[in-house]
Scaffold this active site. Structure first.
Site, short mmCIF file in Angstrom:
data_model
loop_
_atom_site.label_atom_id
_atom_site.label_comp_id
_atom_site.label_asym_id
_atom_site.label_seq_id
_atom_site.Cartn_x
_atom_site.Cartn_y
_atom_site.Cartn_z
N GLN A 112 0.78 -1.35 0.03
CA GLN A 112 0.03 0.04 0.04
C GLN A 112 0.73 1.28 0.08
O GLN A 112 0.41 2.34 -0.33
CB GLN A 112 -0.96 0.05 1.18
N HIS A 130 -1.15 1.78 -4.50
CA HIS A 130 -1.50 2.96 -4.28
C HIS A 130 -0.62 3.88 -4.99
O HIS A 130 -0.53 5.23 -4.71
CB HIS A 130 -1.59 3.24 -2.89
N CYS A 167 -0.40 20.27 -21.49
CA CYS A 167 -1.80 20.56 -21.50
C CYS A 167 -1.99 21.71 -20.75
O CYS A 167 -3.15 22.16 -20.77
CB CYS A 167 -2.61 19.20 -21.55
N SER A 206 -2.83 -1.44 9.42
CA SER A 206 -3.89 -1.49 10.48
C SER A 206 -5.27 -2.28 9.77
O SER A 206 -6.25 -2.43 10.31
CB SER A 206 -4.39 0.01 10.76
N ALA A 248 8.55 -5.05 12.16
CA ALA A 248 8.97 -5.83 11.07
C ALA A 248 10.71 -6.01 10.76
O ALA A 248 10.86 -7.06 10.52
CB ALA A 248 8.42 -4.91 9.83
C1 BV8 Z 1 -11.81 2.93 -3.63
C2 BV8 Z 1 -1.79 6.87 -1.02
C3 BV8 Z 1 -13.38 3.01 -5.30
C4 BV8 Z 1 -1.78 8.32 -1.04
C5 BV8 Z 1 -3.49 5.82 0.29
C6 BV8 Z 1 -16.24 7.11 0.49
C7 BV8 Z 1 -15.95 7.64 -0.73
C8 BV8 Z 1 -14.83 6.71 -1.59
C9 BV8 Z 1 -14.16 6.01 -1.09
C10 BV8 Z 1 -14.60 5.51 0.21
C11 BV8 Z 1 -15.56 6.19 0.97
N1 BV8 Z 1 -15.67 5.29 2.08
C12 BV8 Z 1 -14.67 4.33 2.26
C13 BV8 Z 1 -14.23 4.27 1.02
C14 BV8 Z 1 -13.15 3.50 0.47
C15 BV8 Z 1 -11.87 4.12 0.93
C16 BV8 Z 1 -11.39 3.78 2.38
O1 BV8 Z 1 -10.97 2.56 2.38
N2 BV8 Z 1 -11.59 4.69 3.27
C17 BV8 Z 1 -11.24 4.25 4.62
C18 BV8 Z 1 -10.56 5.33 5.24
C19 BV8 Z 1 -12.58 3.75 5.29
N3 BV8 Z 1 -10.91 3.68 -0.09
C20 BV8 Z 1 -10.72 4.37 -1.17
O2 BV8 Z 1 -11.12 5.39 -1.46
C21 BV8 Z 1 -9.70 3.60 -2.14
N4 BV8 Z 1 -10.58 3.80 -3.52
O3 BV8 Z 1 -12.16 2.60 -3.00
O4 BV8 Z 1 -12.17 3.41 -5.03
C22 BV8 Z 1 -14.27 4.19 -4.97
C23 BV8 Z 1 -14.23 5.19 -5.92
C24 BV8 Z 1 -14.98 6.15 -5.69
C25 BV8 Z 1 -16.41 6.06 -4.55
C26 BV8 Z 1 -16.27 5.07 -4.04
C27 BV8 Z 1 -15.27 3.79 -4.13
C28 BV8 Z 1 -8.43 4.23 -2.23
C29 BV8 Z 1 -7.69 4.11 -1.12
C30 BV8 Z 1 -6.44 4.63 -1.29
C31 BV8 Z 1 -5.94 5.79 -0.58
N5 BV8 Z 1 -4.60 6.17 -0.73
N6 BV8 Z 1 -2.38 5.92 -0.12
C32 BV8 Z 1 -1.03 8.67 0.12
O5 BV8 Z 1 -0.16 7.81 0.77
O6 BV8 Z 1 -0.89 9.66 0.57
S1 BV8 Z 1 -4.19 5.07 1.78
C33 BV8 Z 1 -2.99 5.11 2.74
O7 BV8 Z 1 -3.49 5.04 4.20
C34 BV8 Z 1 -1.99 4.13 2.56
O8 BV8 Z 1 -1.55 3.74 1.29
C35 BV8 Z 1 -2.72 3.18 3.37
O9 BV8 Z 1 -3.64 2.28 2.55
C36 BV8 Z 1 -3.41 3.54 4.52
C37 BV8 Z 1 -2.77 3.59 5.77
O10 BV8 Z 1 -2.98 2.28 6.14
P1 BV8 Z 1 -1.89 1.50 6.59
O11 BV8 Z 1 -0.75 1.22 5.52
O12 BV8 Z 1 -2.12 0.19 7.36
O13 BV8 Z 1 -1.08 2.27 8.18
P2 BV8 Z 1 -1.55 2.81 9.52
O14 BV8 Z 1 -0.85 3.74 9.78
O15 BV8 Z 1 -2.98 2.71 9.13
O16 BV8 Z 1 -1.08 1.48 10.23
C38 BV8 Z 1 0.18 1.10 10.32
C39 BV8 Z 1 0.32 -0.34 10.99
O17 BV8 Z 1 1.61 -0.79 11.08
C40 BV8 Z 1 -0.33 -0.27 12.43
O18 BV8 Z 1 -1.19 -1.48 12.47
C41 BV8 Z 1 0.88 -0.18 13.29
O19 BV8 Z 1 0.55 -0.89 14.64
C42 BV8 Z 1 2.02 -1.13 12.56
N7 BV8 Z 1 3.27 -0.89 12.91
C43 BV8 Z 1 3.86 0.37 13.15
N8 BV8 Z 1 5.15 0.16 13.55
C44 BV8 Z 1 5.37 -0.99 13.01
C45 BV8 Z 1 4.19 -1.79 12.50
N9 BV8 Z 1 4.16 -2.86 11.96
C46 BV8 Z 1 5.33 -3.76 11.85
N10 BV8 Z 1 6.55 -2.83 12.28
C47 BV8 Z 1 6.63 -1.85 12.59
N11 BV8 Z 1 7.66 -1.25 13.10
#
Ligand code: BV8
Length: 263
Positions: A112, A130, A167, A206, A248
């Site tokens: 991701q 992503h 463009c 997460s 990790a």
């Molecule tokens: C989609 C790129 C179809 C950019 C990212 C309303 C309207 C539209 C869509 C939605 C909506 N409601 C819900 C959705 C779907 C939405 C979604 O899922 N929203 C969530 C918030 C509910 N998804 C989308 O919009 C996707 N597209 O659905 O298209 C569509 C189209 C139109 C209309 C409807 C549907 C697109 C989603 C992609 C967004 N882009 N990234 C950028 O980076 O700026 S998301 C971004 O956040 C990341 O890429 C990643 O996906 C996310 C973060 O999550 P994690 O990577 O898990 O990170 P996090 O911090 O949360 O967790 C870290 C973990 O690591 C923790 O568990 C922690 O304990 C652990 N950790 C910490 N340290 C360590 C460790 N583990 C191991 N070792 C360590 N040392």
């Protein structure tokens, strides 16, 4: 082995059980999130203190509407993050995933993350769900724009995006924002790999953002062993058959070391 967060017998057993599953596997998918890059100095999104979402609201920055509303604010956030990413080095957990490719016939990394660290570490098959902050396009016709011409920023502040010479549209990072579709080729590759794998390692996520968060369920439903690597106790709600509580950079090298003993 006592480096593991809990250091309990359970944790040691978990890494041992995961190593045995890998030893019997032909196809492995490694699904990674922001936690994979945390030990390389890149903040996660939801970490309460350093996490990016703790200081920024994704709706303010990671959506097409945000970019249309305030392009310099959004572009500046990415210019700051790109500088962080380009200064980061892959940690030993990335090296362990590269080493895994010599121990398992078929390894695919599905990430991701947009930081490019898996590629820089040497992983050969990486699916970037992503997109990547190493690539830029224009917001008009998606004309490619040379990354080397994009300004970086040492601090998080407004940076006026370049203008597309073809463009005239504003240039944006080639990443998937909330509300945008994921690249079709990446989705197909990731979903096929998840449905066919024997083991899925779910590292540093997460599991809150869809559709990426569906991958462990797809793998588990298809009969794969799902192994979660995460220092937090109850992150994903997947059928994680084996939970390795740890970072990790600690668990993945330990896992590969144990796997070597089973070879
Ligand atoms: C989609 C790129 C179809 C950019 C990212 C309303 C309207 C539209 C869509 C939605 C909506 N409601 C819900 C959705 C779907 C939405 C979604 O899922 N929203 C969530 C918030 C509910 N998804 C989308 O919009 C996707 N597209 O659905 O298209 C569509 C189209 C139109 C209309 C409807 C549907 C697109 C989603 C992609 C967004 N882009 N990234 C950028 O980076 O700026 S998301 C971004 O956040 C990341 O890429 C990643 O996906 C996310 C973060 O999550 P994690 O990577 O898990 O990170 P996090 O911090 O949360 O967790 C870290 C973990 O690591 C923790 O568990 C922690 O304990 C652990 N950790 C910490 N340290 C360590 C460790 N583990 C191991 N070792 C360590 N040392």
């Amino acid at each position: 082995m006592d480096d593991l967060v809990a250091g309990t017998v359970t944790e040691r057993d978990a890494v041992e059980a995961a190593a045995r599953a890998l030893a019997a596997a032909r196809r492995v998918v490694v699904a990674t999130g922001a936690g994979m890059s945390q030990e390389s100095g890149i903040p996660t999104f939801r970490d309460a203190v350093s996490g990016m979402w703790s200081r920024f609201d994704p709706d303010d920055l990671a959506t097409p509407a945000a970019f249309a509303r305030d392009p310099a604010r959004v572009f500046g956030w990415y210019a700051w993050r790109r500088r962080l990413m380009r200064a980061a080095e892959p940690h030993t957990g990335y090296d362990a995933l590269v080493a895994l490719e010599a121990l398992v016939p078929d390894v695919v990394v599905v990430t991701q993350n947009i930081d490019g660290l898996h590629r820089r570490a040497g992983s050969r098959r990486v699916v970037e769900l992503h997109g990547s902050l190493d690539r830029f396009v224009c917001a008009g016709a998606l004309h490619p724009y040379p990354a080397e011409a994009v300004p970086e920023s040492a601090a998080d502040g407004a940076v006026a995006p370049p203008v597309c010479p073809q463009c005239g549209a504003l240039v944006r990072p080639a990443v998937v924002w909330f509300g945008e579709m994921l690249p079709e080729t990446a989705v197909r590759a990731a979903w096929e790999a998840a449905a066919r794998c024997d083991v899925m390692l779910v590292v540093g996520t997460s599991g809150l953002v869809y559709p990426a968060a569906a991958l462990p369920q797809i793998a588990g439903d298809a009969g794969a062993t799902v192994v979660e690597v995460n220092p937090e106790a109850d992150e994903g709600s997947w059928p994680a058959l084996i939970r390795c509580r740890g970072r990790a950079g600690v668990v993945l090298p330990a896992l590969v070391e144990r796997l070597r003993r089973h070879r």
